[in-house]
Scaffold this motif. Structure first.
Motif, mmCIF file in Angstrom:
data_model
loop_
_atom_site.group_PDB
_atom_site.id
_atom_site.type_symbol
_atom_site.label_atom_id
_atom_site.label_comp_id
_atom_site.label_asym_id
_atom_site.label_seq_id
_atom_site.Cartn_x
_atom_site.Cartn_y
_atom_site.Cartn_z
ATOM 1 N N GLN A 1 -3.065 -0.429 6.533
ATOM 2 C CA GLN A 1 -2.686 0.053 5.213
ATOM 3 C C GLN A 1 -2.049 1.432 5.332
ATOM 4 O OE1 GLN A 1 -3.317 -1.812 2.087
ATOM 5 N NE2 GLN A 1 -3.397 -3.325 3.732
ATOM 6 N N TYR A 2 -1.176 1.743 4.405
ATOM 7 C CA TYR A 2 -0.514 3.040 4.420
ATOM 8 C C TYR A 2 -1.516 4.129 4.004
ATOM 9 C CZ TYR A 2 2.923 6.693 3.490
ATOM 10 O OH TYR A 2 3.641 7.864 3.497
ATOM 11 N N ILE A 3 -1.542 5.215 4.761
ATOM 12 C CA ILE A 3 -2.424 6.337 4.452
ATOM 13 C C ILE A 3 -1.630 7.333 3.621
ATOM 14 C CG2 ILE A 3 -3.823 8.211 5.396
ATOM 15 C CD1 ILE A 3 -4.166 6.524 7.928
ATOM 16 N N LYS A 4 -2.042 7.497 2.375
ATOM 17 C CA LYS A 4 -1.300 8.338 1.452
ATOM 18 C C LYS A 4 -1.473 9.814 1.803
ATOM 19 C CE LYS A 4 -1.959 4.960 -2.209
ATOM 20 N NZ LYS A 4 -2.560 4.667 -3.530
ATOM 21 N N SER A 5 -0.442 10.600 1.502
ATOM 22 C CA SER A 5 -0.485 12.044 1.740
ATOM 23 C C SER A 5 -1.453 12.691 0.754
ATOM 24 C CB SER A 5 0.905 12.650 1.561
ATOM 25 O OG SER A 5 1.806 12.054 2.450
ATOM 26 N N LYS B 1 15.768 4.641 6.507
ATOM 27 C CA LYS B 1 15.442 4.498 7.927
ATOM 28 C C LYS B 1 13.985 4.880 8.196
ATOM 29 C CE LYS B 1 20.236 5.443 9.206
ATOM 30 N NZ LYS B 1 21.193 6.383 9.802
ATOM 31 N N LYS B 2 13.550 5.958 7.563
ATOM 32 C CA LYS B 2 12.153 6.373 7.711
ATOM 33 C C LYS B 2 11.213 5.323 7.121
ATOM 34 C CE LYS B 2 9.040 10.192 6.393
ATOM 35 N NZ LYS B 2 8.589 10.591 7.739
ATOM 36 N N LEU B 3 11.592 4.779 5.961
ATOM 37 C CA LEU B 3 10.771 3.763 5.314
ATOM 38 C C LEU B 3 10.668 2.499 6.165
ATOM 39 C CD1 LEU B 3 9.208 2.760 2.827
ATOM 40 C CD2 LEU B 3 11.391 2.050 1.837
ATOM 41 N N VAL B 4 11.771 2.079 6.760
ATOM 42 C CA VAL B 4 11.758 0.874 7.608
ATOM 43 C C VAL B 4 10.854 1.078 8.816
ATOM 44 C CG1 VAL B 4 13.172 -0.582 9.117
ATOM 45 C CG2 VAL B 4 13.995 0.018 6.849
ATOM 46 N N ARG B 5 10.874 2.281 9.387
ATOM 47 C CA ARG B 5 9.979 2.566 10.524
ATOM 48 C C ARG B 5 8.518 2.435 10.103
ATOM 49 N NH1 ARG B 5 13.964 6.622 11.668
ATOM 50 N NH2 ARG B 5 12.719 8.231 10.610
ATOM 51 N N VAL B 6 8.209 2.929 8.907
ATOM 52 C CA VAL B 6 6.838 2.848 8.387
ATOM 53 C C VAL B 6 6.446 1.393 8.127
ATOM 54 C CG1 VAL B 6 5.350 3.428 6.427
ATOM 55 C CG2 VAL B 6 6.851 5.172 7.405
ATOM 56 N N ILE B 7 7.337 0.645 7.452
ATOM 57 C CA ILE B 7 7.059 -0.762 7.144
ATOM 58 C C ILE B 7 6.862 -1.565 8.423
ATOM 59 C CG2 ILE B 7 8.072 -2.880 6.194
ATOM 60 C CD1 ILE B 7 9.441 -1.142 4.079
ATOM 61 N N TYR B 8 7.714 -1.330 9.404
ATOM 62 C CA TYR B 8 7.616 -2.063 10.687
ATOM 63 C C TYR B 8 6.268 -1.804 11.354
ATOM 64 C CZ TYR B 8 8.970 -3.806 15.301
ATOM 65 O OH TYR B 8 9.023 -4.500 16.481
ATOM 66 N N HIS B 9 5.851 -0.536 11.349
ATOM 67 C CA HIS B 9 4.555 -0.189 11.968
ATOM 68 C C HIS B 9 3.392 -0.836 11.228
ATOM 69 C CE1 HIS B 9 1.372 2.135 13.868
ATOM 70 N NE2 HIS B 9 0.959 2.495 12.657
ATOM 71 N N SER C 1 0.829 -1.210 0.000
ATOM 72 C CA SER C 1 0.000 0.000 0.000
ATOM 73 C C SER C 1 0.862 1.259 0.000
ATOM 74 C CB SER C 1 -0.937 0.004 1.215
ATOM 75 O OG SER C 1 -0.193 0.053 2.429
ATOM 76 N N ILE C 2 2.172 1.106 0.179
ATOM 77 C CA ILE C 2 3.075 2.256 0.156
ATOM 78 C C ILE C 2 3.359 2.632 -1.297
ATOM 79 C CG2 ILE C 2 5.345 3.133 0.843
ATOM 80 C CD1 ILE C 2 5.390 1.028 3.047
ATOM 81 N N PRO C 3 3.083 3.875 -1.701
ATOM 82 C CA PRO C 3 3.333 4.283 -3.092
ATOM 83 C C PRO C 3 4.800 4.096 -3.471
ATOM 84 C CG PRO C 3 2.027 5.940 -1.936
ATOM 85 C CD PRO C 3 2.482 4.958 -0.903
ATOM 86 N N GLY C 4 5.028 3.462 -4.616
ATOM 87 C CA GLY C 4 6.393 3.268 -5.091
ATOM 88 C C GLY C 4 6.939 1.872 -4.841
ATOM 89 N N ILE C 5 6.259 1.067 -4.019
ATOM 90 C CA ILE C 5 6.717 -0.295 -3.757
ATOM 91 C C ILE C 5 5.814 -1.269 -4.501
ATOM 92 C CG2 ILE C 5 7.094 -2.093 -2.014
ATOM 93 C CD1 ILE C 5 7.860 -0.039 -0.029
ATOM 94 N N ASN C 6 6.344 -1.932 -5.518
ATOM 95 C CA ASN C 6 5.562 -2.921 -6.249
ATOM 96 C C ASN C 6 5.745 -4.301 -5.619
ATOM 97 O OD1 ASN C 6 8.084 -3.844 -7.089
ATOM 98 N ND2 ASN C 6 7.931 -2.928 -9.123
ATOM 99 N N TYR C 7 5.074 -5.285 -6.165
ATOM 100 C CA TYR C 7 5.091 -6.605 -5.532
ATOM 101 C C TYR C 7 6.463 -7.270 -5.616
ATOM 102 C CZ TYR C 7 4.799 -8.826 -10.157
ATOM 103 O OH TYR C 7 5.062 -9.245 -11.436
#
Length: 391
Positions: A386-390, A371-379, A271-277
């Protein structure tokens, strides 16, 4: 508690069994790497255990050599810890100044590590079954790397046989160009080609994008080309194109299998924009069970993204570099995923711009985004949100 240390090898495994009182239940013994050996190990464990929950098995991470044994232990309901060999080596050295290393000593060392409870996490069922996804993503990684090497060869060969072609097309690595070079693998071959055949070939391969005008342009350039007429190089070019086409087919098949597994997992990382399967699968596969990690910082350390630290007395190391230990595949996936996320997600784009404005090199700024991305993925993985888009 019963502690079982196992030193894994290709053809045999050395085992040591003790209890929480330090009593040696079974001195170091060797089992063959087959079902009879596995059954013998389980019989010994079963003879001294009262409850499966009171047993802890530990073995070093030895790649595919430990995979079958892990599967057997899981089927028997025995919890297992997979330990980094570097960790075992350092622990063994801390116990004695003597340089003693044998398989039996390692088995005893692993059992001692389990007893000392040095923050070891059990290897979960999720991690075990996740190995299929890890195998696929690493297999794809190697195939793509092999294809990139062959594409470099294509560029080299075209530079010898038909150097003008590269300036006539956006890239040499298109289906239409490959189709033409597979049949006409040099400037001389293109120059002598029948215009109708060349036109039809380009039109079919490009799905109508290239037609007669392009064929005329290619043939005209070929007739005034400085390219060499070297049959050996032409043959190499044809075979290289064939290998790339076969690799394309194999990679498509691998990616299809990866997508099937990712559809079953329903990971919020997608659900994170920019990360495909494909990239998401690599990250999920390399991390495995997120419950093994107490924080996102532990994942960064596992990927080798943690800065190295050196301090002694008044000497304090500055400008520390990344450790670059751990999974190089995870490090690669996180770094490249961060670049795409920074492109497609406004919050990350602003964060990258902020780091760049602070005077940081692009690669350093991207490492901060990682580092910011890993924090988001971990959460997201821990909360299954699901990731809430800006906006």
């Amino acid at each position: 508690m019963i502690y079982v240390g196992i030193d894994v090898a290709k053809d045999k495994h050395d085992c040591f069994i003790t209890n929480s009182d330090g009593e040696v239940l079974f001195k170091a013994f060797t089992i063959p790497n087959n079902l009879d050996g596995f059954n013998l190990l389980y019989q010994k464990i079963e003879s001294v255990m009262e409850d499966v929950s009171k047993v802890k098995v530990g073995l070093e991470a030895t790649g595919h050599y430990s995979y079958n044994l892990l599967g057997y232990l899981f089927d028997k309901g025995l919890p297992a810890c997979v330990i980094n060999p570097l960790h075992t080596n350092l622990y063994r050295k801390s116990l004695s100044l003597r340089q003693t290393k044998t398989d039996k000593v390692d088995a005893r060392t692993i059992a001692s590590m389990l007893m000392s409870d040095v923050n070891l996490k059990s290897y979960s069922d999720i991690s075990y079954h996740n190995n299929e996804l890890k195998s696929l993503t690493r297999y794809r990684f190697n195939k793509v790397k092999e294809r990139a090497r062959l594409k470099t060869s294509i560029s080299r060969l075209v530079c010898i046989l038909f150097p003008e072609l590269e300036n006539l097309v956006p890239t040499l690595h298109m289906a239409s160009i490959y189709a033409m070079l597979a049949e006409f693998p040099s400037a001389k071959h293109v120059a002598d080609a029948h215009l109708t055949r060349l036109t039809n070939l380009l039109s079919d391969a490009s799905k109508g994008h290239y037609g007669k005008d392009t064929a005329i342009t290619f043939r005209k350039a070929a007739r005034s080309s400085i390219g060499s007429n070297m049959p050996a190089k032409s043959l190499e070019l044809k075979h290289t194109i064939k290998l790339i086409q076969e690799l394309n087919s194999e990679i498509d098949e691998i990616e299809n299998e990866i997508k099937i597994i990712m559809d079953q997992i329903h990971s919020p990382i997608l659900s994170i924009p920019g990360i495909n399967y494909r990239m998401g699968a690599m990250i999920i596969a390399e991390i495995g069970d997120f419950n093994r990690f107490d924080s996102s910082d532990k994942i960064l350390a596992y990927a080798g993204f943690s800065p190295s630290t050196y301090q002694s007395g008044q000497l304090d190391g500055a400008y520390a570099h990344m450790e670059k230990r751990g999974s190089r595949y995870l490090r690669y996936a996180l770094y490249n995923a961060a670049k795409y996320v920074c492109h497609w997600e406004p919050t990350f784009a602003a964060y990258l711009a902020k780091k760049r404005a602070e005077g940081k090199h692009y690669n350093v700024a991207i490492s901060h985004a990682v580092k910011k991305l890993v924090r988001v993925i971990y959460h997201l993985e821990k909360s299954n949100q699901q990731y809430i888009k800006s906006a």
